[in-house]
Design a protein around this motif. Structure first.
Motif, PDB file in Angstrom:
ATOM      1  N   LEU A 245       1.443  -5.510  -1.338  1.00  0.00           N
ATOM      2  CA  LEU A 245       1.032  -6.849  -1.790  1.00  0.00           C
ATOM      3  C   LEU A 245      -0.308  -6.721  -2.501  1.00  0.00           C
ATOM      4  O   LEU A 245      -1.087  -5.796  -2.260  1.00  0.00           O
TER       5      LEU A 245
ATOM      6  N   SER B 107       3.957 -10.051  -4.141  1.00  0.00           N
ATOM      7  CA  SER B 107       4.598  -8.999  -3.353  1.00  0.00           C
ATOM      8  C   SER B 107       6.085  -8.972  -3.671  1.00  0.00           C
ATOM      9  O   SER B 107       6.688 -10.031  -3.920  1.00  0.00           O
TER      10      SER B 107
ATOM     11  N   ASP C 299       5.653 -13.361  -0.891  1.00  0.00           N
ATOM     12  CA  ASP C 299       5.236 -13.556  -2.286  1.00  0.00           C
ATOM     13  C   ASP C 299       4.830 -15.002  -2.557  1.00  0.00           C
ATOM     14  O   ASP C 299       5.352 -15.957  -1.959  1.00  0.00           O
TER      15      ASP C 299
END
Length: 404
Positions: free
Chosen positions: A376, A332, A338
């Motif tokens: 995402l 992401s 992330d």
């Protein structure tokens, strides 16, 4: 009046002089032999009383092993750091340095040295020399070998020679244990003496461009496992972490920078898998599975530790084979989301599962995500490379979920 002593026997007196013959005062050969025998007996007695050797004892104290003994009662805490603990968790600690004492063990030995008796040697040299002179003189006399002086000289020579040589034979040193010696003590340098947990309420790590937030226990243990950030099934592909951290500590905010060794991360991956809440077993592939992903969902929720992003990944195996070590990695542009791992493990034919991942967030990160569009995706992997190559994607507004 002039008196002349004739050393060669009787001669005719010269005019105006009178002569006393040497032979009148020279002992007879038998008398000389008796003198030599008495001398021999005296030398033998002296040599026997002196002996060929003397012994000398010397007590020697030698340094033994050296050790540094730390004194933890005087420990000083250094700047906090982050380490991988023995259980494979991340832990904030304060390295400790302690004053030390240098202790050198000492051993005491007694060295016994056998040395030559120089007095015996001198007696032997004298006896050998006198015996040699008497022997040569006796042989060169009128009576020759039958002269008692010859026998006396030979006796002195035979006895004196061992006394001259004996002191130099059989010299040696013996070492035996002595009395116990007290160790030598002196102040030593400061030494590392362990670490203690650094107390903090929470911490936010920055690792390879991602942001990881979590709580910190009283012993310094970070609530986020390193294996939610790296693939536990392939830990050797991970490089070392060059990270920074901001801690919310009782005494105020603290920051640190450190490097986590990749080998330490890889070493504890099997322990993480052994205690995981999924089946991590890997079996040979017989038939290719058919993994189908459902709708990926993401929402904000509240936990006892603070806000978190809740990600739900539905998966089903349509067969005909089974899949092993199935997992996915989140990607992401949002740093606080992330890089996370979501594990599924073994998925049998026809089995369906919905795996959930909670990502703790700072209040600022949660406010940034709430109501905004979040992008995402999750890349799926498995033990035999049969997982779908197309990532599972989510794009949409993040809404509030029920508290967890």
């Amino acid at each position: 009046m002039t008196v002349e002593i004739d050393l060669h026997g009787p001669t005719l007196p010269r005019p105006g002089s009178s002569m006393i013959s040497w032979r009148r005062f020279m002992p007879r050969p038998f008398a000389l032999a008796r003198i030599a025998m008495f001398g021999l007996a005296g030398l033998v007695g002296l040599g026997a009383s002196l002996g060929c050797h003397v012994t000398a004892q010397n007590e020697i104290t030698r340094p033994g092993t050296e050790q540094l003994i730390p004194h933890p009662e005087g420990a000083i805490a250094r700047r906090p750091t982050l380490v991988v603990s023995e259980t494979g968790t991340l832990r904030f600690v304060e390295p400790l340095e302690c004053p030390s004492e240098r202790v050198v063990d000492r051993t005491s030995v007694v060295e016994i040295e056998t040395r030559p008796n120089l007095a015996t040697f001198v007696v032997g040299v004298i006896a050998t020399g006198v015996g040699g002179v008497m022997t040569i003189g006796g042989i060169g006399s009128k009576d020759g070998a039958a002269n008692p002086v010859t026998f006396g000289g030979l006796g002195l020579f035979a006895v004196g020679l061992p006394f001259a040589i004996g002191p130099w034979v059989g010299l040696h040193k013996d070492v035996r244990a002595g009395k116990a010696a007290a160790p030598e003590r002196a102040p030593g340098p400061s030494v590392a003496c362990g670490a203690r947990g650094f107390p903090a309420r929470s911490a936010t790590l920055t690792i390879r461009g991602i942001e990881v937030h979590g709580t910190v226990a009283a012993d310094g243990t970070f609530s986020i496992s390193p294996y939610t950030l790296i693939d536990a099934f392939a830990p050797t592909t991970v490089n070392a972490w060059d990270l920074s951290a901001l801690l919310d500590a009782p005494g105020g905010a603290r920051s640190l920078e450190t490097v986590i060794d990749a080998a330490a991360l890889a070493a504890h991956a099997p322990d993480f898998l052994a205690h995981a809440d999924f089946d991590p077993k890997i079996a040979p592939l017989r038939l290719v599975p058919g993994i189908v992903a459902g709708t990926l969902r993401a929402s904000l929720t509240s936990t006892a530790e603070g806000p978190a992003l809740r990600i739900v990944l539905p998966l089903k195996n349509d067969g005909p084979g089974e899949t092993w070590a199935l997992r996915g990695q989140v990607s992401s542009p949002t740093r606080a989301v992330d890089g996370r791992m979501i594990y599924v493990g073994h998925l049998a034919k026809g089995e369906a599962v919905a795996r959930e991942l909670l990502i703790p967030l700072t209040v600022a990160a949660a406010d940034q995500i709430r109501g905004a569009t979040l992008d995402l995706s999750i890349e799926l992997r498995d033990a035999h490379g049969t997982a779908p190559t197309t990532p599972v994607r989510f794009r949409g507004n993040v809404l509030n979920d029920a508290p967890r």
